[in-house]
Design a protein around this motif. Sequence first.
Motif, short mmCIF file in Angstrom:
data_model
loop_
_atom_site.label_atom_id
_atom_site.label_comp_id
_atom_site.label_asym_id
_atom_site.label_seq_id
_atom_site.Cartn_x
_atom_site.Cartn_y
_atom_site.Cartn_z
N PRO A 15 0.83 -1.21 0.00
CA PRO A 15 0.00 0.00 0.00
C PRO A 15 0.87 1.26 0.00
CG PRO A 15 -0.82 -1.60 1.59
CD PRO A 15 0.48 -2.13 1.09
N ASN A 16 0.36 2.33 -0.58
CA ASN A 16 1.13 3.56 -0.74
C ASN A 16 1.59 4.17 0.59
OD1 ASN A 16 0.94 3.47 -3.52
ND2 ASN A 16 -0.91 4.74 -3.59
N LYS A 17 0.90 3.83 1.67
CA LYS A 17 1.29 4.40 2.98
C LYS A 17 2.65 3.89 3.44
CE LYS A 17 -2.51 3.00 4.92
NZ LYS A 17 -3.56 2.78 5.93
N PHE A 18 3.13 2.80 2.87
CA PHE A 18 4.47 2.30 3.21
C PHE A 18 5.50 3.00 2.34
CE2 PHE A 18 1.85 -1.16 4.80
CZ PHE A 18 2.43 -1.41 6.02
N GLN A 19 6.47 3.64 3.00
CA GLN A 19 7.49 4.42 2.31
C GLN A 19 8.89 3.97 2.74
OE1 GLN A 19 6.86 6.74 -0.10
NE2 GLN A 19 4.71 6.11 0.10
N PRO A 20 9.86 4.06 1.83
CA PRO A 20 11.21 3.64 2.18
C PRO A 20 12.06 4.80 2.72
CG PRO A 20 11.11 4.05 -0.16
CD PRO A 20 9.73 4.35 0.38
N PHE A 21 12.94 4.46 3.63
CA PHE A 21 14.03 5.34 4.05
C PHE A 21 15.33 4.65 3.67
CE2 PHE A 21 17.45 5.70 7.17
CZ PHE A 21 17.72 7.06 7.12
N TYR A 22 16.18 5.35 2.89
CA TYR A 22 17.48 4.84 2.52
C TYR A 22 18.55 5.75 3.11
CZ TYR A 22 14.69 2.48 -1.10
OH TYR A 22 13.74 1.74 -1.77
N ALA A 23 19.45 5.18 3.90
CA ALA A 23 20.45 6.00 4.60
C ALA A 23 21.33 6.76 3.62
CB ALA A 23 21.31 5.11 5.50
N GLU A 24 21.79 6.10 2.57
CA GLU A 24 22.69 6.77 1.64
C GLU A 24 21.98 7.89 0.89
OE1 GLU A 24 26.48 5.34 -0.86
OE2 GLU A 24 24.59 4.42 -1.52
N LYS A 25 20.70 7.69 0.58
CA LYS A 25 19.93 8.75 -0.08
C LYS A 25 19.80 9.97 0.83
CE LYS A 25 15.49 9.84 -2.25
NZ LYS A 25 14.15 9.33 -2.67
N MET A 26 19.54 9.73 2.14
CA MET A 26 19.45 10.83 3.08
C MET A 26 20.75 11.62 3.11
SD MET A 26 18.77 10.76 7.20
CE MET A 26 19.09 12.24 8.19
N LEU A 27 21.88 10.89 3.16
CA LEU A 27 23.18 11.56 3.18
C LEU A 27 23.39 12.37 1.91
CD1 LEU A 27 25.96 11.99 4.51
CD2 LEU A 27 26.73 9.89 3.36
N PHE A 28 23.02 11.83 0.78
CA PHE A 28 23.17 12.52 -0.51
C PHE A 28 22.39 13.83 -0.50
CE2 PHE A 28 22.38 13.52 -4.89
CZ PHE A 28 23.48 13.03 -5.59
N ILE A 29 21.15 13.79 -0.03
CA ILE A 29 20.30 14.99 -0.02
C ILE A 29 20.86 16.05 0.93
CG2 ILE A 29 18.02 15.87 0.66
CD1 ILE A 29 16.86 13.24 -0.44
#
Length: 283
Positions: free
Chosen positions: A184-198
Amino acid sequence: MLSVTYKMESSVSRIYIIHTEATKNTSRRLEEDLQPLSKFSGLLPDIASAYSVGSADDVKNVFGAIKKDCIDNNVKPLLHVDFHGSEQHGLVVKPGHYLSWEWFASRCREVNIACQNKFGVVMACCYGLNAIRGVRIGELVPFQYLIGSQETIYEGADIDDSFSLFYKKLFETRSFEVALVGLPNKFQPFYAEKMLFIVLAKYLKAGTYGKGFQERKERLITELVEAGQYPTPQNLKLLRASITERLKFDKDGVQEVIDKYSASFLGQPSQIKIDDLMTILDR
């Protein structure tokens, strides 16, 4: 606003399922769905037996077992958390007893250290994405990735069959992007490397590169003029040249900053390079 596309492949070698008395039925169904796929088709990684917990000590023991597997057997673990969750109080280990989101993240960090930032978590519970709220750049991240929701999760509409299909698709394709389509769309991913990149891209955008650099330079010129520098054309030309030289963009220096925060946040070198950040900012 920065728009960053991030693709991640699965490297999981063992799935651990953890549940409480209140969630044992959904956990059992998931285990029953996954075990045949793991044993007979070779499609999925090894599925560890589901752990039933009723206290903080029980949960600590599960994390201890996962950590030991990482150290002794080089396991790349994925923890499936089948609990009830409270937005304010955390995971419900039994009626009236909670594990705070911060406590849970701290236990995850211990495992993530042991497996060198290969620890993944899937939160099949209400408000599971709250487990990332204490994540800070400069402190080792608790997990390489986490999938969860910031909303209420309903058994049946949100859980039945969804996670079985998610795992099957994940290990067929090794793509989180593909597998998440089945949840379901309510489940979202968190990626550590993506957070660092941003975070690093925002650092550059704020005053080191591109438009942010120009704005910072003009702000410094204004401050110097207000402090007494007479704004003749010649003076302004010299000021701009001097400030430009002083603030000159240093790719090697910025790459050192990237490497520094990669080491402290991910616990290891990152694949992020300064040219990747500049490509995003130049769009």
